[in-house]
Design an enzyme around this catalytic site. Sequence first.
Site, PDB file in Angstrom:
ATOM      1  N   CYS A 275     -10.335  34.169 -11.267  1.00 26.79           N
ATOM      2  CA  CYS A 275     -10.545  34.057  -9.821  1.00 26.79           C
ATOM      3  C   CYS A 275     -10.907  32.626  -9.414  1.00 26.79           C
ATOM      4  O   CYS A 275     -11.573  31.902 -10.153  1.00 26.79           O
ATOM      5  CB  CYS A 275     -11.672  34.972  -9.380  1.00 26.79           C
ATOM      6  SG  CYS A 275     -11.400  36.681  -9.836  1.00 26.79           S
TER       7      CYS A 275
ATOM      8  N   ARG B 232      -5.234  28.751 -12.622  1.00 23.75           N
ATOM      9  CA  ARG B 232      -6.255  29.533 -13.325  1.00 23.75           C
ATOM     10  C   ARG B 232      -5.815  30.972 -13.581  1.00 23.75           C
ATOM     11  O   ARG B 232      -6.422  31.667 -14.385  1.00 23.75           O
ATOM     12  CB  ARG B 232      -7.550  29.568 -12.493  1.00 23.75           C
ATOM     13  CG  ARG B 232      -8.155  28.199 -12.295  1.00 23.75           C
ATOM     14  CD  ARG B 232      -9.242  28.243 -11.244  1.00 23.75           C
ATOM     15  NE  ARG B 232     -10.342  29.070 -11.669  1.00 23.75           N
ATOM     16  CZ  ARG B 232     -11.439  28.616 -12.259  1.00 23.75           C
ATOM     17  NH1 ARG B 232     -11.562  27.337 -12.503  1.00 23.75           N
ATOM     18  NH2 ARG B 232     -12.403  29.442 -12.603  1.00 23.75           N
TER      19      ARG B 232
ATOM     20  N   TRP C  47      -8.142  37.716  -9.774  1.00 28.18           N
ATOM     21  CA  TRP C  47      -7.556  38.178 -11.041  1.00 28.18           C
ATOM     22  C   TRP C  47      -8.226  39.516 -11.312  1.00 28.18           C
ATOM     23  O   TRP C  47      -9.419  39.574 -11.563  1.00 28.18           O
ATOM     24  CB  TRP C  47      -7.857  37.158 -12.137  1.00 28.18           C
ATOM     25  CG  TRP C  47      -7.172  37.386 -13.443  1.00 28.18           C
ATOM     26  CD1 TRP C  47      -5.928  36.952 -13.798  1.00 28.18           C
ATOM     27  CD2 TRP C  47      -7.702  38.069 -14.591  1.00 28.18           C
ATOM     28  NE1 TRP C  47      -5.649  37.331 -15.083  1.00 28.18           N
ATOM     29  CE2 TRP C  47      -6.715  38.020 -15.598  1.00 28.18           C
ATOM     30  CE3 TRP C  47      -8.902  38.722 -14.872  1.00 28.18           C
ATOM     31  CZ2 TRP C  47      -6.898  38.591 -16.857  1.00 28.18           C
ATOM     32  CZ3 TRP C  47      -9.079  39.296 -16.112  1.00 28.18           C
ATOM     33  CH2 TRP C  47      -8.075  39.218 -17.085  1.00 28.18           C
TER      34      TRP C  47
ATOM     35  N   ASN D  18     -16.582  35.447  -7.430  1.00 28.88           N
ATOM     36  CA  ASN D  18     -16.098  35.339  -8.817  1.00 28.88           C
ATOM     37  C   ASN D  18     -17.183  35.908  -9.721  1.00 28.88           C
ATOM     38  O   ASN D  18     -18.369  35.670  -9.477  1.00 28.88           O
ATOM     39  CB  ASN D  18     -15.891  33.872  -9.221  1.00 28.88           C
ATOM     40  CG  ASN D  18     -14.662  33.270  -8.586  1.00 28.88           C
ATOM     41  OD1 ASN D  18     -13.942  33.937  -7.865  1.00 28.88           O
ATOM     42  ND2 ASN D  18     -14.436  31.993  -8.861  1.00 28.88           N
ATOM     43  N   GLY D  19     -16.769  36.606 -10.779  1.00 28.83           N
ATOM     44  CA  GLY D  19     -17.756  37.169 -11.702  1.00 28.83           C
ATOM     45  C   GLY D  19     -17.709  38.686 -11.672  1.00 28.83           C
ATOM     46  O   GLY D  19     -16.774  39.277 -11.109  1.00 28.83           O
TER      47      GLY D  19
ATOM     48  N   GLU E 246      -1.558  29.311 -34.051  1.00 30.96           N
ATOM     49  CA  GLU E 246      -1.429  28.683 -32.735  1.00 30.96           C
ATOM     50  C   GLU E 246       0.028  28.715 -32.252  1.00 30.96           C
ATOM     51  O   GLU E 246       0.293  28.972 -31.074  1.00 30.96           O
ATOM     52  CB  GLU E 246      -1.979  27.243 -32.800  1.00 30.96           C
ATOM     53  CG  GLU E 246      -1.824  26.410 -31.550  1.00 30.96           C
ATOM     54  CD  GLU E 246      -2.526  26.980 -30.316  1.00 30.96           C
ATOM     55  OE1 GLU E 246      -3.283  27.950 -30.424  1.00 30.96           O
ATOM     56  OE2 GLU E 246      -2.261  26.453 -29.227  1.00 30.96           O
TER      57      GLU E 246
ATOM     58  N   LYS F 208       1.240  30.509 -28.821  1.00 32.07           N
ATOM     59  CA  LYS F 208       2.009  29.839 -27.758  1.00 32.07           C
ATOM     60  C   LYS F 208       3.241  30.664 -27.408  1.00 32.07           C
ATOM     61  O   LYS F 208       3.562  30.870 -26.247  1.00 32.07           O
ATOM     62  CB  LYS F 208       2.468  28.434 -28.183  1.00 32.07           C
ATOM     63  CG  LYS F 208       1.432  27.377 -28.279  1.00 32.07           C
ATOM     64  CD  LYS F 208       0.831  26.923 -26.972  1.00 32.07           C
ATOM     65  CE  LYS F 208      -0.318  27.770 -26.564  1.00 32.07           C
ATOM     66  NZ  LYS F 208      -1.635  27.522 -26.928  1.00 32.07           N
TER      67      LYS F 208
ATOM     68  N   GLU G 121       2.270  33.952 -25.558  1.00 35.53           N
ATOM     69  CA  GLU G 121       1.669  33.714 -24.238  1.00 35.53           C
ATOM     70  C   GLU G 121       2.714  33.441 -23.163  1.00 35.53           C
ATOM     71  O   GLU G 121       2.612  33.964 -22.061  1.00 35.53           O
ATOM     72  CB  GLU G 121       0.756  32.464 -24.284  1.00 35.53           C
ATOM     73  CG  GLU G 121      -0.631  32.710 -24.814  1.00 35.53           C
ATOM     74  CD  GLU G 121      -1.448  31.427 -24.833  1.00 35.53           C
ATOM     75  OE1 GLU G 121      -2.616  31.470 -24.452  1.00 35.53           O
ATOM     76  OE2 GLU G 121      -0.919  30.357 -25.227  1.00 35.53           O
TER      77      GLU G 121
ATOM     78  N   HIS H 164       1.869  40.853 -48.508  1.00 31.38           N
ATOM     79  CA  HIS H 164       0.937  41.985 -48.432  1.00 31.38           C
ATOM     80  C   HIS H 164       1.158  42.825 -47.177  1.00 31.38           C
ATOM     81  O   HIS H 164       0.234  43.478 -46.707  1.00 31.38           O
ATOM     82  CB  HIS H 164      -0.506  41.485 -48.490  1.00 31.38           C
ATOM     83  CG  HIS H 164      -0.821  40.765 -49.761  1.00 31.38           C
ATOM     84  ND1 HIS H 164      -0.833  41.392 -50.982  1.00 31.38           N
ATOM     85  CD2 HIS H 164      -1.082  39.451 -49.994  1.00 31.38           C
ATOM     86  CE1 HIS H 164      -1.108  40.501 -51.924  1.00 31.38           C
ATOM     87  NE2 HIS H 164      -1.267  39.323 -51.352  1.00 31.38           N
TER      88      HIS H 164
ATOM     89  N   LYS I 234      -6.464  30.864 -17.063  1.00 26.35           N
ATOM     90  CA  LYS I 234      -6.776  29.603 -17.746  1.00 26.35           C
ATOM     91  C   LYS I 234      -8.232  29.577 -18.188  1.00 26.35           C
ATOM     92  O   LYS I 234      -8.565  29.041 -19.232  1.00 26.35           O
ATOM     93  CB  LYS I 234      -6.490  28.447 -16.782  1.00 26.35           C
ATOM     94  CG  LYS I 234      -6.746  27.071 -17.351  1.00 26.35           C
ATOM     95  CD  LYS I 234      -5.684  26.710 -18.351  1.00 26.35           C
ATOM     96  CE  LYS I 234      -5.946  25.416 -19.065  1.00 26.35           C
ATOM     97  NZ  LYS I 234      -5.253  25.387 -20.368  1.00 26.35           N
TER      98      LYS I 234
HETATM   99  C1  G6P Z   1      -7.834  31.640 -22.185  1.00 29.76           C
HETATM  100  C2  G6P Z   1      -6.702  30.638 -22.115  1.00 29.76           C
HETATM  101  C3  G6P Z   1      -6.441  30.071 -23.512  1.00 29.76           C
HETATM  102  C4  G6P Z   1      -7.728  29.465 -24.071  1.00 29.76           C
HETATM  103  C5  G6P Z   1      -8.859  30.485 -24.089  1.00 29.76           C
HETATM  104  C6  G6P Z   1     -10.185  29.835 -24.413  1.00 29.76           C
HETATM  105  O1  G6P Z   1      -7.423  32.766 -22.882  1.00 29.76           O
HETATM  106  O2  G6P Z   1      -5.528  31.241 -21.601  1.00 29.76           O
HETATM  107  O3  G6P Z   1      -5.446  29.052 -23.414  1.00 29.76           O
HETATM  108  O4  G6P Z   1      -7.476  29.014 -25.371  1.00 29.76           O
HETATM  109  O5  G6P Z   1      -9.002  31.081 -22.795  1.00 29.76           O
HETATM  110  O6  G6P Z   1     -10.504  28.940 -23.389  1.00 29.76           O
HETATM  111  P1  G6P Z   1     -11.494  27.738 -23.514  1.00 29.76           P
HETATM  112  O7  G6P Z   1     -11.499  27.118 -22.141  1.00 29.76           O
HETATM  113  O8  G6P Z   1     -12.817  28.307 -23.885  1.00 29.76           O
HETATM  114  O9  G6P Z   1     -10.971  26.815 -24.545  1.00 29.76           O
END
Ligand code: G6P
Length: 608
Positions: free
Chosen positions: A2, A27, A74, A100-101, A481, A485, A488, A504, A603
Amino acid sequence: MCGIVGYVGDKPVLPLLINGLKRLEYRGYDSAGVAVIDEGQLWYKKKQGKISGLELEINGVDSKASIGIAHTRWATHGEPSERNAHPHFDQDYKIAVVHNGIIENYVQLRDSLLADGYRFYSETDSEILVHLIAMCYDGDMAFAIRKALQLVRGTFGILVLSSYEPDKLFAARRGSPLVIGIGDEENLIASDGSALVEHTRDVIYLEDDEMAVVDKKGAKVRTLQDKTVFKAVEKLPFDLTHLQKGGYAHFMLKEIFEQPDTIWDSMRGRLLVEDGNAKLGGLQNCIERMAHSSRLIITACGTSWHAALIGEYLIEKYANIPVEVEYASEFRYRDPIVSRVDTVLAITQSGETADTLAAVREAKQKGALALGLCNVVGSTIARETHAGVYLHAGPEIGVASTKAFTSQVITLALIALALGRMSHLSAEDGREIAQALKKLPDKMHSILKQANHIESIAKKMVTHHHALYLGRGFNYPVALEGALKMKEISYIHAEGYPAAEMKHGPIALIDAQMPVIFIAVKDAVYEKVISNIEEVKARGGWVIAVVSDGDDTCTSLCDEVIEIPHTIQSLMPVLTVIPLQLLAYYTAVIKGCDVDQPRNLAKSVTVE
Ligand code: G6P
């Protein structure tokens, strides 16, 4: 997640709020809304979906309003819909609230408000706030907000607008960030500095349990217990150019291509090549305690957690300190054994991730030294930790983290180097690491030049529904990672594994429909990885490999190769991750996905 933006001044507020919401789009959100005061009355518009939809509805509106609040939602409580979008209103449409929250005791509060005759229009937890404020209002809005907030448990960043006091914005926070932008005869409030920066770079960060009353002349901040607090005006550490795509099709692509510069920004002034050492100003007063910790616990979420895994390898290798890596969400709830002899390092791009913040608080409460490795300057975790290091990677707008990851790894390498040199690492060994670090930006450039080649591999990727990413040693977290990616942003199901673990379980999945992406650079485990590639080829798998320049063995064995320059084994992740970021990016673009704002993702995850 949010986003909040509010404005008070002399300018027409509607276009200004829409613009502010667009700066917060990155975000992640699913609906949006605005409320303004026009000729003494509250007026609002809400819309499910993109801000452009809300903008279309507002475009024709003839409004002279110059005070208003806006929100991107969100969904947590209740589906994404116009009804659940913020702002929420009291029954007389005199008070509007964006939030927010999460309000944890909203069910009890809602029941008692219902019993008192209040009607609810949404399924959200947030709506109770506006009814509570209305219930507490007795001619003084600030007092009513303070009183209402005493009744709630949970987290909030709220902005309140009311026709009772039509020249003022009221903001309060507990656990959800709010920043006040100080302008000339105009002031703003937002959940994130990016919604402020085109108006002003002078800001005041609200702390937990503080409340601000803001009009066009200024901002008065008091605690929620009504005590005066002195607030310093700080400068936002970025400008508008950081928030623009700069000719790239997407923020993610821009951020991938920025990495030679951003990793250098993370090293600048910290890397002492001649001494074979690193100096991190932010850790100056606590590096001794860190070096003598019985262990280091690194806690993080998502991509930052992958960087933490590489940090574990780096710090154990160079500094000889035992390291444990733990998901922040697990750490906070399992009552971990942590004490004064431990150091807890939180890694977070945003500095606002709710689970990571809770882990920091848990660590502090147990007496550990709590350190932060954050990108966003002034973020909550940066301020709540005892000390820390900023990444200096600049604002990261693409939801899928790229440049923050490489800067996290670089910064962890600097920490490992500094700690190592305090113990057994020789100056000569330190110089080898420092020189390798210095050469990384040029090596990255040469990988980025292969973008077209990687795009051609992505064209073959798009027809697949699953992918397996395999790596060993320092490149095992890179496999995780790379898979993250891909899933996502392209929505292709992808899993990362240590290459040797394939036999395994995951090997059962291998057939011609299964792309297997190997990181097979020439390091200590190279030959082992080659054996794993053979195992996949023997079962008809389609192998894409990130390999060292001039590796003929891999070129003849694999279906596709991406050659990259060599560096020392411990720094390879900074290079091997680049082709995987590009592969995910191009696959998503070819599939027509929304790369910068992938579905359902946020984000900055400010809820548990
Ligand atoms: C969200 C984002 C990720 C990020 C994660 C942790 O899931 O989409 O890209 O890695 O949060 O965020 P931070 O700001 O704590 O690195």
